[in-house]
Design an enzyme around this catalytic site. Structure first.
Site, mmCIF file in Angstrom:
data_model
loop_
_atom_site.group_PDB
_atom_site.id
_atom_site.type_symbol
_atom_site.label_atom_id
_atom_site.label_comp_id
_atom_site.label_asym_id
_atom_site.label_seq_id
_atom_site.Cartn_x
_atom_site.Cartn_y
_atom_site.Cartn_z
ATOM 1 N N ARG A 1 0.814 -1.202 0.000
ATOM 2 C CA ARG A 1 0.000 0.000 0.000
ATOM 3 C C ARG A 1 0.855 1.264 0.000
ATOM 4 O O ARG A 1 0.533 2.250 -0.689
ATOM 5 C CB ARG A 1 -0.936 0.004 1.219
ATOM 6 C CG ARG A 1 -1.956 1.132 1.230
ATOM 7 C CD ARG A 1 -3.018 0.923 0.171
ATOM 8 N NE ARG A 1 -2.760 1.632 -1.062
ATOM 9 C CZ ARG A 1 -3.265 1.274 -2.231
ATOM 10 N NH1 ARG A 1 -4.021 0.203 -2.348
ATOM 11 N NH2 ARG A 1 -2.999 1.972 -3.310
ATOM 12 N N LYS B 1 2.457 24.546 -3.891
ATOM 13 C CA LYS B 1 1.158 23.988 -3.502
ATOM 14 C C LYS B 1 1.225 22.460 -3.578
ATOM 15 O O LYS B 1 0.572 21.810 -4.394
ATOM 16 C CB LYS B 1 0.051 24.537 -4.395
ATOM 17 C CG LYS B 1 -0.132 26.048 -4.239
ATOM 18 C CD LYS B 1 -1.123 26.604 -5.245
ATOM 19 C CE LYS B 1 -1.246 28.118 -5.112
ATOM 20 N NZ LYS B 1 -2.146 28.713 -6.116
ATOM 21 N N LYS C 1 6.300 38.726 -3.612
ATOM 22 C CA LYS C 1 4.912 38.590 -4.031
ATOM 23 C C LYS C 1 4.088 39.786 -3.547
ATOM 24 O O LYS C 1 4.617 40.719 -2.936
ATOM 25 C CB LYS C 1 4.347 37.265 -3.517
ATOM 26 C CG LYS C 1 5.122 36.047 -4.032
ATOM 27 C CD LYS C 1 4.402 34.757 -3.777
ATOM 28 C CE LYS C 1 3.186 34.628 -4.692
ATOM 29 N NZ LYS C 1 2.517 33.318 -4.544
#
Length: 360
Positions: free
Chosen positions: A151, A184, A216
């Site tokens: 998994r 992100k 930014k």
């Protein structure tokens, strides 16, 4: 870094202690992989796409954490109850979607962490195309170890392959511009996510807050103007004897002209100008890139340029035709669809079921 000592985590493979069952179960000794890839038998030999460099990221620690998260403090109780310790099997990787495979090198690290005696063979390499129903690799050795690792291996590979698949499509459509991801990413999986982007043919944006200056909108608002922010950055880098790329976000033609005037009048570390949200969506689903194209023309090759905002698989080609150097897309990692992959011992039955459910 993680707030716990990863070196103290119990490795799931070490949980193969003798149980209260009448069957005796030997203990597996885990050894950390010394390299990031291991090739066995007929495994395809090729240059590996290496993970991005990060000064503090502990990839092996992340693997240990993922295994410990799954196995807890008791191990795989179902396998302990049903699988004889020394039973050996072969299990095949099956693609249930068409796409780009990624995470093969990481899968080998996981198998080696769980049980170094496992052997892995691959018929494809990271970055190759796979199609629904294809067997593209196998692992053989102790059955318990394979199912224990299954998994975790698939969780990493499915996410990485989904990212690589979308990146490949976006990179081809964006040409001649280069496609970039953003920050992100899934928390604590940034290096893995950005690795998948490289495998898919994209390029990495900054790894974090430490390896590139990126001015930014909030920095500009706090500084009072674009030129004030640039001046502060140049002073900081000079005083601290730092060499790194500097990018500034611009939202209007006025801000672009202000940046260019500052660069004319000052020695600056500036290397790239971001053109934010200059791709304007239209009511019919199309986009207007005239503002972006004009901005690229104003800069006229003096600095690298980066388009950001309203970037999708449907719009990226039109954006790339404007002459912009880079196109960044958060969608590459923040909302990616995982590629469906299975690891099966009985592959014939798995394929029969897959055909019944249209997944093979």
């Amino acid at each position: 870094m993680f707030g716990i000592q990863l070196s103290q985590l119990v490795s799931p493979a070490s949980l193969l202690t003798a149980s209260s069952s009448s069957r005796s179960r030997s203990r597996l000794v885990v050894k950390m992989a010394a390299t990031t890839t291991i090739n066995h038998g007929r495994s395809i030999q090729s240059a590996m796409v290496k993970p991005p460099v990060h000064p503090t990221y502990d990839l092996k620690g992340v693997i240990k954490l993922a295994l410990s998260e799954d196995a807890g403090d008791k191990g795989d109780v179902t396998c302990l109850a049903t699988i004889p310790t020394e039973m050996e099997v072969e299990a095949y990787f099956l693609a249930k979607d068409d796409g780009i495979i990624a995470g093969i090198s990481l899968a080998e690290m996981i198998f080696n962490e769980v049980d170094p005696t496992l052997k892995v063979e691959w018929y494809k390499k990271d970055g190759d195309s796979v199609f629904k129903g294809l067997k593209f690799g196998k692992v053989y050795g102790r059955a318990y170890s394979i199912v224990l690792a299954e998994r975790v291996v698939l969780n990493f590979m499915q996410r990485m392959s989904g990212i690589a698949t979308l990146t490949k499509a976006m990179a081809e459509a964006a040409n001649p511009a280069c496609i970039l991801e953003t920050r992100k990413t899934a928390p604590a999986l940034r290096l893995v996510d950005k690795w998948a982007v490289l495998i898919g043919g994209g390029k990495n944006h900054r790894m974090g807050l430490f390896d590139m200056v990126m001015i930014k909108d909030n920095h500009i608002s706090i500084s009072g103007s674009v030129s004030n922010a640039l001046k502060s950055v140049d002073l900081y880098l000079t005083n601290n004897n730092l060499q790194m790329g500097v990018e500034v976000e611009t939202r209007t033609f006025e801000e672009i002209h202000e940046v260019l005037r500052y660069a004319d009048e000052n020695k600056t570390f500036l290397s790239r100008i971001m053109l934010d949200n200059m791709v304007v969506p239209q009511g019919d689903g199309d986009v207007d890139v005239s503002m972006l194209k004009e901005a690229v023309g104003i800069i006229n090759g003096r600095f690298e340029t980066e388009a950001s905002g309203n970037v999708t698989l449907e719009t990226v080609h039109k954006i790339g035709e404007t002459g912009v150097t880079y196109i960044s897309s958060g969608a590459l990692t923040h909302s990616v669809k995982a590629l469906d992959i299975s690891l099966k011992i009985d592959t014939e039955l798995a394929l029969e079921v897959g055909r019944r459910t249209k997944r093979a």
